[in-house]
Design an enzyme around this catalytic site. Structure first.
Site, PDB file in Angstrom:
ATOM      1  N   SER A 264       0.826  -1.195   0.000  1.00  0.00           N
ATOM      2  CA  SER A 264       0.000   0.000   0.000  1.00  0.00           C
ATOM      3  C   SER A 264       0.874   1.263   0.000  1.00  0.00           C
ATOM      4  O   SER A 264       1.722   1.415  -0.872  1.00  0.00           O
ATOM      5  CB  SER A 264      -0.958  -0.037   1.194  1.00  0.00           C
ATOM      6  OG  SER A 264      -1.944   0.951   1.095  1.00  0.00           O
TER       7      SER A 264
ATOM      8  N   ASP B 249      -9.482  -3.682  -5.758  1.00  0.00           N
ATOM      9  CA  ASP B 249      -8.789  -2.575  -5.091  1.00  0.00           C
ATOM     10  C   ASP B 249      -8.949  -1.300  -5.915  1.00  0.00           C
ATOM     11  O   ASP B 249      -8.661  -1.305  -7.115  1.00  0.00           O
ATOM     12  CB  ASP B 249      -7.304  -2.934  -4.957  1.00  0.00           C
ATOM     13  CG  ASP B 249      -6.505  -1.929  -4.164  1.00  0.00           C
ATOM     14  OD1 ASP B 249      -7.050  -0.871  -3.789  1.00  0.00           O
ATOM     15  OD2 ASP B 249      -5.312  -2.201  -3.925  1.00  0.00           O
TER      16      ASP B 249
ATOM     17  N   HIS C 247      -7.984  -4.794  -1.174  1.00  0.00           N
ATOM     18  CA  HIS C 247      -6.782  -4.122  -0.691  1.00  0.00           C
ATOM     19  C   HIS C 247      -6.451  -4.623   0.720  1.00  0.00           C
ATOM     20  O   HIS C 247      -7.333  -4.893   1.522  1.00  0.00           O
ATOM     21  CB  HIS C 247      -7.038  -2.613  -0.663  1.00  0.00           C
ATOM     22  CG  HIS C 247      -5.832  -1.794  -0.362  1.00  0.00           C
ATOM     23  ND1 HIS C 247      -4.950  -1.381  -1.330  1.00  0.00           N
ATOM     24  CD2 HIS C 247      -5.358  -1.300   0.802  1.00  0.00           C
ATOM     25  CE1 HIS C 247      -3.995  -0.669  -0.781  1.00  0.00           C
ATOM     26  NE2 HIS C 247      -4.213  -0.606   0.524  1.00  0.00           N
TER      27      HIS C 247
END
Length: 323
Positions: A165, A262, A292
């Site tokens: 991320s 995501d 995600h």
């Protein structure tokens, strides 16, 4: 985009991903949506304890590394006495959450699967620390261990960066910073990137995906960005919008992983297509049925473990390839 027009991803997830979404930890209070940032950080740490349990045991060592911003805590994971390379890990959390404990299991598994020393970097969080402090702290950590390798039994001739991320952005940005500033900390043999954001301000996937289930609505993404950047001009910086950097030359081999549902998947697709178009070594893999942050859930999802092993295999292959 009206929320009603978004794809109903919760009905399309894999069974394992649905099980994670529906899982209720006993005694865990609700997310403190109205709490201050410190309260949210403590909740995130508490919520991640379950997901970090039952991780591989190995030798670990904590080290405070001096940087221009003060000491930064690092944690060295050593699965064996000697290592063929050193892999630096940057945790996710939207630049505002997370630490070495919230991502402990991920780093332990990565160390076990690569057989290499993994160094987690507890970079300063936003909004208390603004861009580019986290990158400069990472570079300072790399420089420190490059100069003190013998003291920590490290092999820093070959190094890599990894992150998930926001940590994926920091991993790639740090590698490009080293290249662009001509800083030598070792030969960067690979960068492992799980569902990162790399500078897009809008995309099809950001319109179609994202909701309360992943904390990645348009408003959430704007909040993370405003917390991290100093001003609007930083949005175009080549170490924030990485597509404004030179991706046509000397980019270390990149393993680019994405989650099917995501909002940030288009960042990964664009990064892969850009590198591929300019003959920069890269590999892209999308993990179906996932949201995600799925990398955290290896206790319940084998695909999370698969994604870590895929990145580890990519890294190990580059250890054997001279650059």
């Amino acid at each position: 985009m009206k929320p009603e027009n978004k794809i109903p991803v919760l009905t399309r997830l894999s069974d394992k991903m649905k099980a994670v979404v529906n899982f209720q930890q006993p005694g865990l209070p609700p997310w403190p949506a109205d709490g201050d940032i410190e309260t949210q950080r403590q909740y995130y740490l508490l919520e991640r304890r379950f997901w970090n349990a039952d991780a591989p045991s190995m030798t670990t060592r904590t080290c405070a590394v001096p940087t221009p911003y003060g000491d930064v805590t690092t944690r060295l994971y050593s699965p064996q006495p000697t290592s063929q390379a050193t892999l630096y890990y940057l945790h996710g959390g939207g630049f505002i959450l997370g630490n070495l404990d919230t991502h402990d299991r991920i780093m332990r598994l990565l160390a076990r699967y690569t057989g290499c020393t993994v160094i987690g970097i507890d970079y300063s969080l936003s909004p208390q620390a603004r861009y580019p402090q986290a990158i400069e702290e990472t570079v300072a950590v790399c420089s420190y261990f490059s100069q003190h390798a013998d003291e920590y039994s490290l092999n820093v001739e070959k190094i890599g960066f990894a992150g998930d991320s926001a940590g994926a952005m920091l991993a790639l940005a740090s590698a490009l910073w080293l290249r662009d500033k001509h800083i030598r900390c070792g030969n960067v043999i690979a960068i492992l990137l799980w569902y990162g954001l790399y500078g897009l301000q809008d995309s099809v996937s950001r319109r179609l995906f994202g909701g309360a289930w992943d904390g990645l609505t348009r408003e959430d993404l704007d909040m993370y960005e405003k917390a991290y950047l100093r001003n609007d001009e930083d949005r175009e910086s080549p170490w924030y919008c990485l597509f404004n950097n030179d991706l046509t030359r000397d980019v270390p081999p990149c393993f680019i992983a994405s989650a099917e549902f995501d909002p940030l998947i288009d960042d990964s697709r664009l990064l892969h297509q850009t590198l591929q178009a300019h003959q920069q070594p890269c590999e892209y893999k999308m993990y179906p049925g996932t949201l995600h942050a799925f990398l955290h859930y290896s206790r319940m999802m084998t695909i999370a473990d698969d994604a870590l092993q895929d990145g580890a295999r990519f890294f190990m292959a580059r250890m054997k390839t001279p650059r």
